[in-house]
Design a protein around this motif. Structure first.
Motif, short mmCIF file in Angstrom:
data_model
loop_
_atom_site.label_atom_id
_atom_site.label_comp_id
_atom_site.label_asym_id
_atom_site.label_seq_id
_atom_site.Cartn_x
_atom_site.Cartn_y
_atom_site.Cartn_z
N VAL A 135 0.87 -1.25 0.12
CA VAL A 135 0.15 -0.04 -0.08
C VAL A 135 1.03 1.23 -0.04
N LYS A 136 0.66 2.26 -1.10
CA LYS A 136 1.49 3.33 -0.88
C LYS A 136 0.78 4.37 -0.54
N LYS A 137 -0.73 4.41 -0.88
CA LYS A 137 -1.48 5.57 -0.25
C LYS A 137 -2.70 4.89 0.66
N VAL A 138 -3.44 5.56 1.62
CA VAL A 138 -4.61 5.03 2.11
C VAL A 138 -5.51 4.35 1.08
N VAL A 139 -5.91 3.21 1.18
CA VAL A 139 -7.12 2.42 0.41
C VAL A 139 -8.48 2.75 1.04
N PRO A 140 -9.18 3.60 0.86
CA PRO A 140 -10.34 3.75 1.66
C PRO A 140 -11.32 2.44 1.40
N ALA A 141 -12.21 2.32 2.56
CA ALA A 141 -13.06 1.02 2.45
C ALA A 141 -14.02 1.37 1.23
N GLY A 142 -14.12 0.30 0.49
CA GLY A 142 -15.06 0.56 -0.76
C GLY A 142 -14.40 0.55 -2.02
N THR A 143 -13.11 0.85 -1.78
CA THR A 143 -12.36 1.11 -3.28
C THR A 143 -12.27 -0.24 -3.87
N THR A 144 -12.82 -0.25 -5.09
CA THR A 144 -12.30 -1.64 -5.75
C THR A 144 -10.87 -1.77 -6.16
N LEU A 145 -10.42 -2.98 -6.20
CA LEU A 145 -9.08 -3.42 -6.53
C LEU A 145 -8.58 -2.75 -7.81
N ALA A 146 -9.23 -2.70 -8.89
CA ALA A 146 -8.82 -1.92 -9.95
C ALA A 146 -8.60 -0.58 -9.91
N ASP A 147 -9.60 0.09 -9.03
CA ASP A 147 -9.20 1.55 -8.77
C ASP A 147 -8.05 1.73 -7.98
N ALA A 148 -7.84 0.88 -7.08
CA ALA A 148 -6.65 0.91 -6.02
C ALA A 148 -5.40 0.81 -6.93
N THR A 198 -12.84 -6.56 -9.21
CA THR A 198 -14.24 -5.87 -9.00
C THR A 198 -14.31 -6.01 -7.39
N LEU A 199 -13.39 -6.73 -6.85
CA LEU A 199 -13.49 -6.84 -5.10
C LEU A 199 -13.32 -5.42 -4.68
N VAL A 200 -14.00 -5.16 -3.68
CA VAL A 200 -13.75 -3.90 -2.62
C VAL A 200 -13.11 -4.15 -1.51
N ALA A 201 -12.29 -2.98 -0.99
CA ALA A 201 -11.66 -2.93 0.25
C ALA A 201 -12.61 -3.07 1.45
N THR A 202 -12.67 -4.00 2.18
CA THR A 202 -13.61 -4.07 3.20
C THR A 202 -13.44 -3.21 4.25
N THR A 203 -12.29 -2.79 4.72
CA THR A 203 -11.94 -1.67 5.66
C THR A 203 -10.73 -0.87 5.11
N ASP A 204 -10.57 0.30 5.71
CA ASP A 204 -9.52 1.20 5.29
C ASP A 204 -8.18 0.56 5.45
N ILE A 205 -7.20 0.66 4.31
CA ILE A 205 -5.98 -0.06 4.47
C ILE A 205 -4.88 0.98 4.44
N GLN A 206 -3.85 0.85 5.41
CA GLN A 206 -2.94 1.92 5.54
C GLN A 206 -1.67 1.79 4.85
N PRO A 207 -0.85 2.81 4.63
CA PRO A 207 0.24 2.74 3.80
C PRO A 207 1.41 2.08 4.49
N GLY A 208 2.22 1.57 3.74
CA GLY A 208 3.26 0.54 4.12
C GLY A 208 2.82 -0.92 4.55
N GLU A 209 1.67 -1.23 4.53
CA GLU A 209 1.03 -2.87 4.70
C GLU A 209 1.27 -3.22 3.41
N PHE A 210 1.46 -4.81 3.82
CA PHE A 210 1.29 -5.51 2.31
C PHE A 210 -0.37 -5.70 1.98
N VAL A 211 -0.57 -5.97 0.91
CA VAL A 211 -1.91 -5.86 0.49
C VAL A 211 -2.29 -7.39 0.63
N MET A 212 -3.01 -7.82 1.73
CA MET A 212 -3.57 -8.89 1.93
C MET A 212 -4.78 -9.31 1.00
#
Length: 263
Positions: A29-42, A72-86
């Motif tokens: 994760v480079k920038k915060v991924v808000p909950a509801g963001t699709t994987l494609a948009d992220a 088309t899957l969406v982030a279920t919660t906010d994901i913070q910068p620096g994390e691996f994308v699980m």
């Protein structure tokens, strides 16, 4: 020019070091991924980025590809910068504020851990971890030999749970269920969560079997727990143990006693 050559050489050395360790793709994760963001948009917005990591260091469950099967899957919660994308952080719909997905046949148990005990901030939902328990070893005898052994205050560490999945992670501290302010309870709390008023503690919620839940709850209340983040394909011996007698290559003392508080 000399400085540029040094930087170029160092960058090249880093790349060669990674190439020598069978690099694999992992998204971070480079920038915060808000909950509801699709994987494609992220991906298209630069919120997440593919990078190369050593195969042995890639956490189990980390996202390695974005394609038609998951875009088309969406982030279920906010994901913070620096994390691996699980992969487990993305689902068919955004999770509600209090929603938690507990797998069928499993029990969700929360454990309060401070930063070192939870591998800094690298444990996230979808991670697989090993849980260790450290406790005193006491002799069950009443003779002079047993009393002398017990005065040594020997400690031992065992693998409590060799591989469990993290399904939630939060910063709300557990409430002390007891209003008793005795020194025994104070000592117990200090040894169990390893925290103080100035030490940030987090709740790590894991998915365990009903039998494992009994072991974990007992250990939360009796022992000091520590978590380790499992790499892809890593297997931990569920019978692994160490104590003060053999940590530096000596003989184990576990045969002389039992974990303090164990029944």
């Amino acid at each position: 020019m000399g400085a540029l050559l040094v930087v170029s050489y160092v960058n090249g050395a880093d790349a060669r070091a990674v190439d020598a360790q069978n690099p694999v793709t992992a998204y971070v994760v480079k920038k915060v991924v808000p909950a509801g963001t699709t994987l494609a948009d992220a991906q298209s917005q630069g919120l997440i980025k593919a990078t190369k990591v050593a195969q042995t260091g890639r956490p189990a469950g980390v996202l390695s590809v974005v394609d038609a099967s998951n875009r088309t899957l969406v982030a279920t919660t906010d994901i913070q910068p620096g994390e691996f994308v699980m992969s487990a952080r993305f689902g068919a719909k955004q999770a509600g504020e209090k929603a938690i997905a507990v797998p069928d046949g499993k029990v969700a148990i929360s454990v309060q851990l401070t930063a070192p005990e939870r591998v800094a901030n690298f444990i996230t939902p979808g991670s697989h971890i090993v849980v260790y328990a450290t406790a005193g070893i006491k002799s069950a005898g009443t003779d002079e030999k047993a009393k002398a052994f017990n005065q040594l205050d020997v400690k031992g560490t065992n693998v409590l749970l060799a591989d469990v999945e993290v399904i939630a992670f939060g910063s709300t501290p557990l409430q002390n269920p007891s209003a008793d302010n005795s020194s025994d309870n104070a000592d117990k709390k200090s040894s169990n969560d390893g925290s103080s008023q100035n030490d940030s503690a987090y709740l790590v919620t894991v998915s365990v079997t009903p039998n494992e839940s009994v072991k974990l709850v007992h250990s939360v209340n009796q022992y000091t727990l520590y978590a380790g983040l499992l790499g892809s394909g890593t297997k931990v011996d569920p019978q692994g143990e160490i104590d003060d007698g053999n940590v530096f290559g000596g003989n184990s003392v576990l045969g002389n006693g039992t974990l303090a508080g164990a029944k």
